[in-house]
Design a protein around this motif. Structure first.
Motif, PDB file in Angstrom:
ATOM      1  N   MET A   1       0.839  -1.170   0.000  1.00  0.00           N
ATOM      2  CA  MET A   1       0.000   0.000   0.000  1.00  0.00           C
ATOM      3  C   MET A   1       0.887   1.236   0.000  1.00  0.00           C
ATOM      4  SD  MET A   1      -2.994  -0.578   2.773  1.00  0.00           S
ATOM      5  CE  MET A   1      -4.592  -0.474   2.080  1.00  0.00           C
ATOM      6  N   GLU A   2       0.403   2.296  -0.633  1.00  0.00           N
ATOM      7  CA  GLU A   2       1.175   3.526  -0.714  1.00  0.00           C
ATOM      8  C   GLU A   2       0.318   4.751  -0.426  1.00  0.00           C
ATOM      9  OE1 GLU A   2       2.695   3.544  -4.708  1.00  0.00           O
ATOM     10  OE2 GLU A   2       4.344   2.225  -4.188  1.00  0.00           O
ATOM     11  N   ILE A   3       0.970   5.796   0.076  1.00  0.00           N
ATOM     12  CA  ILE A   3       0.376   7.121   0.171  1.00  0.00           C
ATOM     13  C   ILE A   3       1.066   7.958  -0.891  1.00  0.00           C
ATOM     14  CG2 ILE A   3       0.113   9.211   1.555  1.00  0.00           C
ATOM     15  CD1 ILE A   3       0.090   7.495   4.046  1.00  0.00           C
ATOM     16  N   LYS A   4       0.266   8.635  -1.728  1.00  0.00           N
ATOM     17  CA  LYS A   4       0.823   9.442  -2.814  1.00  0.00           C
ATOM     18  C   LYS A   4       0.299  10.873  -2.728  1.00  0.00           C
ATOM     19  CE  LYS A   4       1.365   5.629  -6.038  1.00  0.00           C
ATOM     20  NZ  LYS A   4       1.146   5.153  -7.400  1.00  0.00           N
ATOM     21  N   THR A   5       1.049  11.786  -3.338  1.00  0.00           N
ATOM     22  CA  THR A   5       0.612  13.165  -3.462  1.00  0.00           C
ATOM     23  C   THR A   5      -0.460  13.230  -4.543  1.00  0.00           C
ATOM     24  OG1 THR A   5       2.192  13.735  -5.199  1.00  0.00           O
ATOM     25  CG2 THR A   5       2.951  13.981  -2.909  1.00  0.00           C
ATOM     26  N   PRO A   6      -1.174  14.348  -4.647  1.00  0.00           N
ATOM     27  CA  PRO A   6      -2.150  14.486  -5.738  1.00  0.00           C
ATOM     28  C   PRO A   6      -1.515  14.343  -7.125  1.00  0.00           C
ATOM     29  CG  PRO A   6      -2.549  16.145  -4.071  1.00  0.00           C
ATOM     30  CD  PRO A   6      -1.266  15.467  -3.697  1.00  0.00           C
ATOM     31  N   ASN A   7      -0.200  14.595  -7.224  1.00  0.00           N
ATOM     32  CA  ASN A   7       0.513  14.445  -8.496  1.00  0.00           C
ATOM     33  C   ASN A   7       0.938  13.002  -8.765  1.00  0.00           C
ATOM     34  OD1 ASN A   7       0.318  17.196  -8.802  1.00  0.00           O
ATOM     35  ND2 ASN A   7       2.340  17.570  -7.919  1.00  0.00           N
ATOM     36  N   GLY A   8       0.685  12.102  -7.829  1.00  0.00           N
ATOM     37  CA  GLY A   8       1.029  10.700  -8.011  1.00  0.00           C
ATOM     38  C   GLY A   8       2.404  10.308  -7.498  1.00  0.00           C
ATOM     39  N   GLU A   9       3.098  11.231  -6.812  1.00  0.00           N
ATOM     40  CA  GLU A   9       4.412  10.913  -6.268  1.00  0.00           C
ATOM     41  C   GLU A   9       4.251  10.171  -4.942  1.00  0.00           C
ATOM     42  OE1 GLU A   9       6.803  14.471  -6.001  1.00  0.00           O
ATOM     43  OE2 GLU A   9       5.842  15.243  -7.817  1.00  0.00           O
ATOM     44  N   LYS A  10       5.012   9.085  -4.786  1.00  0.00           N
ATOM     45  CA  LYS A  10       4.927   8.282  -3.572  1.00  0.00           C
ATOM     46  C   LYS A  10       5.544   9.023  -2.392  1.00  0.00           C
ATOM     47  CE  LYS A  10       7.517   4.639  -3.119  1.00  0.00           C
ATOM     48  NZ  LYS A  10       8.109   3.312  -3.144  1.00  0.00           N
ATOM     49  N   ILE A  11       4.834   8.996  -1.264  1.00  0.00           N
ATOM     50  CA  ILE A  11       5.330   9.602  -0.024  1.00  0.00           C
ATOM     51  C   ILE A  11       5.765   8.510   0.948  1.00  0.00           C
ATOM     52  CG2 ILE A  11       4.729  10.999   1.978  1.00  0.00           C
ATOM     53  CD1 ILE A  11       2.640  12.386   0.243  1.00  0.00           C
ATOM     54  N   LEU A  12       4.903   7.524   1.137  1.00  0.00           N
ATOM     55  CA  LEU A  12       5.150   6.408   2.057  1.00  0.00           C
ATOM     56  C   LEU A  12       4.603   5.130   1.466  1.00  0.00           C
ATOM     57  CD1 LEU A  12       3.890   7.925   5.447  1.00  0.00           C
ATOM     58  CD2 LEU A  12       6.256   7.452   4.864  1.00  0.00           C
ATOM     59  N   SER A  13       5.171   4.009   1.902  1.00  0.00           N
ATOM     60  CA  SER A  13       4.588   2.717   1.548  1.00  0.00           C
ATOM     61  C   SER A  13       4.736   1.779   2.738  1.00  0.00           C
ATOM     62  CB  SER A  13       5.253   2.114   0.311  1.00  0.00           C
ATOM     63  OG  SER A  13       6.623   1.861   0.534  1.00  0.00           O
ATOM     64  N   VAL A  14       3.828   0.822   2.830  1.00  0.00           N
ATOM     65  CA  VAL A  14       3.884  -0.186   3.885  1.00  0.00           C
ATOM     66  C   VAL A  14       3.843  -1.565   3.260  1.00  0.00           C
ATOM     67  CG1 VAL A  14       2.837   1.286   5.642  1.00  0.00           C
ATOM     68  CG2 VAL A  14       1.394  -0.180   4.280  1.00  0.00           C
ATOM     69  N   LYS A  15       4.559  -2.477   3.895  1.00  0.00           N
ATOM     70  CA  LYS A  15       4.606  -3.857   3.413  1.00  0.00           C
ATOM     71  C   LYS A  15       4.473  -4.797   4.591  1.00  0.00           C
ATOM     72  CE  LYS A  15       7.514  -2.557  -0.424  1.00  0.00           C
ATOM     73  NZ  LYS A  15       8.851  -2.417  -0.903  1.00  0.00           N
ATOM     74  N   ARG A  16       3.641  -5.806   4.406  1.00  0.00           N
ATOM     75  CA  ARG A  16       3.432  -6.805   5.450  1.00  0.00           C
ATOM     76  C   ARG A  16       3.782  -8.163   4.878  1.00  0.00           C
ATOM     77  NH1 ARG A  16      -2.437  -8.304   7.828  1.00  0.00           N
ATOM     78  NH2 ARG A  16      -2.544  -9.473   5.913  1.00  0.00           N
ATOM     79  N   GLY A  17       4.593  -8.896   5.610  1.00  0.00           N
ATOM     80  CA  GLY A  17       4.926 -10.250   5.210  1.00  0.00           C
ATOM     81  C   GLY A  17       3.802 -11.212   5.536  1.00  0.00           C
ATOM     82  N   VAL A  18       3.954 -12.453   5.139  1.00  0.00           N
ATOM     83  CA  VAL A  18       2.969 -13.484   5.424  1.00  0.00           C
ATOM     84  C   VAL A  18       3.070 -13.858   6.900  1.00  0.00           C
ATOM     85  CG1 VAL A  18       2.222 -15.831   4.879  1.00  0.00           C
ATOM     86  CG2 VAL A  18       3.145 -14.365   3.079  1.00  0.00           C
ATOM     87  N   THR A  19       1.930 -13.785   7.607  1.00  0.00           N
ATOM     88  CA  THR A  19       1.901 -14.121   9.022  1.00  0.00           C
ATOM     89  C   THR A  19       0.628 -14.890   9.345  1.00  0.00           C
ATOM     90  OG1 THR A  19       0.822 -12.046   9.558  1.00  0.00           O
ATOM     91  CG2 THR A  19       3.217 -12.076   9.699  1.00  0.00           C
ATOM     92  N   PHE A  20       0.650 -15.574  10.476  1.00  0.00           N
ATOM     93  CA  PHE A  20      -0.522 -16.334  10.892  1.00  0.00           C
ATOM     94  C   PHE A  20      -1.194 -15.738  12.120  1.00  0.00           C
ATOM     95  CE2 PHE A  20       2.052 -19.401   8.552  1.00  0.00           C
ATOM     96  CZ  PHE A  20       1.132 -19.789   7.600  1.00  0.00           C
ATOM     97  N   PHE A  21      -0.421 -15.373  13.129  1.00  0.00           N
ATOM     98  CA  PHE A  21      -0.999 -14.895  14.377  1.00  0.00           C
ATOM     99  C   PHE A  21      -0.676 -13.439  14.686  1.00  0.00           C
ATOM    100  CE2 PHE A  21      -0.421 -19.477  15.075  1.00  0.00           C
ATOM    101  CZ  PHE A  21      -1.743 -19.822  15.243  1.00  0.00           C
ATOM    102  N   ARG A  22       0.430 -12.954  14.178  1.00  0.00           N
ATOM    103  CA  ARG A  22       0.913 -11.622  14.528  1.00  0.00           C
ATOM    104  C   ARG A  22       1.543 -11.004  13.295  1.00  0.00           C
ATOM    105  NH1 ARG A  22       5.511  -9.184  16.313  1.00  0.00           N
ATOM    106  NH2 ARG A  22       6.772 -10.997  15.881  1.00  0.00           N
TER     107      ARG A  22
END
Length: 132
Positions: A1-22
């Motif tokens: 997932m990413e947060i972008k400016t109105p111009n489409g430039e990336k500001i932040l991104s998050v990544k989650r690995g494969v998990t079962f409980f946590r």
């Protein structure tokens, strides 16, 4: 997932690995450099995360209420930010998966503090880990 400016430039991104409980969620800046981590606590009502900087040092915690609508950032017993879900109407709530969140950051948090982008990323983390 990413947060972008109105111009489409990336500001932040998050990544989650494969998990079962946590889940551990990594947060990256606009140049894909690691800036912090959200580490989900295993047993907590409403969801709780320890928020660490890129070196693994604890910065603050993110704690949700059992209702799943409100989350607060706590640093040394002080609330520094708050995230709440905004009601969008019965049609949108029941017939789509879209959620709207309101983020408030306390004025005491400096503009250049490393926690600010992590607070912004929390909305994606909440949605990704607790609401999907």
């Amino acid at each position: 997932m990413e947060i972008k400016t109105p111009n489409g430039e990336k500001i932040l991104s998050v990544k989650r690995g494969v998990t079962f409980f946590r889940s551990d969620v990594e947060v990256f800046d606009e140049k894909d450099r690691l800036i912090g981590l959200f580490k989900q606590k295993f047993w907590s009502f409403g969801g709780k995360f320890e928020i660490d900087d890129k070196n693994g040092n604890s910065i603050c915690t993110l704690q949700g209420k059992w209702t799943g609508w409100d989350f607060k950032f706590m640093k040394a017993e002080k609330e520094i930010a708050h995230v709440s879900k905004k009601w969008t109407g019965i049609g949108k709530e029941f017939f789509t998966s879209a959620d709207n969140y309101v983020l408030e950051i306390d004025n005491s948090v400096p503009q250049d503090d490393v926690v600010r982008p992590l607070i912004m990323a929390a909305i994606m983390c909440i949605d990704m880990v607790l609401k999907e």
